[in-house]
Write a protein that holds these residues in place. Structure first.
Motif, mmCIF file in Angstrom:
data_model
loop_
_atom_site.group_PDB
_atom_site.id
_atom_site.type_symbol
_atom_site.label_atom_id
_atom_site.label_comp_id
_atom_site.label_asym_id
_atom_site.label_seq_id
_atom_site.Cartn_x
_atom_site.Cartn_y
_atom_site.Cartn_z
ATOM 1 N N TYR A 87 39.694 -14.113 24.391
ATOM 2 C CA TYR A 87 39.574 -14.942 26.246
ATOM 3 C C TYR A 87 38.605 -13.526 26.982
ATOM 4 C CZ TYR A 87 39.777 -16.285 31.450
ATOM 5 O OH TYR A 87 39.413 -16.408 32.077
ATOM 6 N N GLU A 88 38.262 -12.236 26.669
ATOM 7 C CA GLU A 88 38.004 -11.120 27.542
ATOM 8 C C GLU A 88 36.627 -11.295 26.721
ATOM 9 O OE1 GLU A 88 38.582 -9.084 30.336
ATOM 10 O OE2 GLU A 88 40.305 -10.224 30.105
ATOM 11 N N PHE A 89 36.553 -10.991 25.809
ATOM 12 C CA PHE A 89 35.235 -11.261 24.806
ATOM 13 C C PHE A 89 34.057 -12.698 25.394
ATOM 14 C CE2 PHE A 89 33.168 -12.399 20.956
ATOM 15 C CZ PHE A 89 31.608 -11.642 20.468
ATOM 16 N N CYS A 90 34.831 -13.631 25.614
ATOM 17 C CA CYS A 90 34.594 -15.040 25.838
ATOM 18 C C CYS A 90 33.313 -14.622 27.229
ATOM 19 C CB CYS A 90 34.838 -16.188 25.894
ATOM 20 S SG CYS A 90 35.688 -16.410 24.637
ATOM 21 N N SER A 131 33.143 -11.466 28.903
ATOM 22 C CA SER A 131 31.577 -10.275 28.555
ATOM 23 C C SER A 131 30.137 -11.077 27.834
ATOM 24 C CB SER A 131 32.286 -9.763 27.609
ATOM 25 O OG SER A 131 33.176 -8.890 27.845
ATOM 26 N N MET A 132 30.751 -12.896 27.053
ATOM 27 C CA MET A 132 29.459 -12.916 26.220
ATOM 28 C C MET A 132 28.850 -13.908 27.275
ATOM 29 S SD MET A 132 28.670 -11.755 23.343
ATOM 30 C CE MET A 132 27.575 -13.059 23.237
ATOM 31 N N LEU A 163 22.081 -4.654 29.950
ATOM 32 C CA LEU A 163 22.383 -3.954 29.141
ATOM 33 C C LEU A 163 23.827 -3.167 29.324
ATOM 34 C CD1 LEU A 163 22.076 -1.433 26.592
ATOM 35 C CD2 LEU A 163 20.970 0.266 28.627
ATOM 36 N N GLU A 164 24.117 -3.356 29.962
ATOM 37 C CA GLU A 164 25.224 -2.937 30.597
ATOM 38 C C GLU A 164 26.090 -4.194 30.175
ATOM 39 O OE1 GLU A 164 27.424 -1.312 32.234
ATOM 40 O OE2 GLU A 164 25.238 0.342 31.800
ATOM 41 N N ALA A 165 26.137 -5.319 30.428
ATOM 42 C CA ALA A 165 26.405 -6.583 30.406
ATOM 43 C C ALA A 165 27.503 -6.843 28.641
ATOM 44 C CB ALA A 165 25.852 -8.210 30.949
ATOM 45 N N SER A 166 25.528 -6.303 28.052
ATOM 46 C CA SER A 166 25.415 -5.925 26.425
ATOM 47 C C SER A 166 26.577 -5.173 25.978
ATOM 48 C CB SER A 166 24.586 -5.897 25.811
ATOM 49 O OG SER A 166 23.518 -7.026 26.284
ATOM 50 N N ILE A 167 26.381 -3.734 26.197
ATOM 51 C CA ILE A 167 27.835 -3.073 26.368
ATOM 52 C C ILE A 167 28.844 -3.357 26.708
ATOM 53 C CG2 ILE A 167 28.325 -0.796 27.023
ATOM 54 C CD1 ILE A 167 25.546 0.150 27.656
ATOM 55 N N ASP A 224 34.746 -5.517 24.154
ATOM 56 C CA ASP A 224 35.726 -6.275 24.161
ATOM 57 C C ASP A 224 35.306 -6.868 22.666
ATOM 58 O OD1 ASP A 224 36.343 -6.209 26.164
ATOM 59 O OD2 ASP A 224 34.732 -7.931 27.461
ATOM 60 N N ALA A 225 34.251 -7.346 21.941
ATOM 61 C CA ALA A 225 34.310 -7.635 20.750
ATOM 62 C C ALA A 225 34.986 -6.681 19.792
ATOM 63 C CB ALA A 225 32.473 -7.508 19.828
#
Length: 83
Positions: A26-29, A31-32, A60-64, A69-70
């Motif tokens: 869920y956290e990964f979702c 973030s994506m 970049l921050e969102a990607s990190i 999370d991944a």
């Protein structure tokens, strides 16, 4: 299961009913979703000639965050397999 269906099902559950893997997924979702939103904003700003380095930094921050999370999700999945 589709992403939206998973998020809806997760939100309907009580927090104590979810597994660590579901929590990580869920956290990964989220973030994506944030990363996609940020990328779409940068593309729009680029098309208007208004994109800045700060916008790229936000992406970049969102990607990190999505990468972190991944990795947490991967750790949960590996731990589950080892049991």
């Amino acid at each position: 299961m589709k992403i939206k269906e998973f998020r809806k099902k997760y939100q309907e559950n009580n927090w104590c009913e979810t597994t660590l893997q579901e929590d990580a997924m869920y956290e990964f979702c989220l973030s994506m979703k944030d990363m996609k939103k940020t990328l779409e904003l940068i593309i729009t700003k680029h098309e208007q000639g208004e994109a800045t380095a700060e916008d790229a930094y936000e992406l970049l921050e969102a990607s990190i965050n999505a990468l972190i999370d991944a990795k947490q999700l991967l750790g949960c999945m590996i731990e589950k397999q080892e049991k």
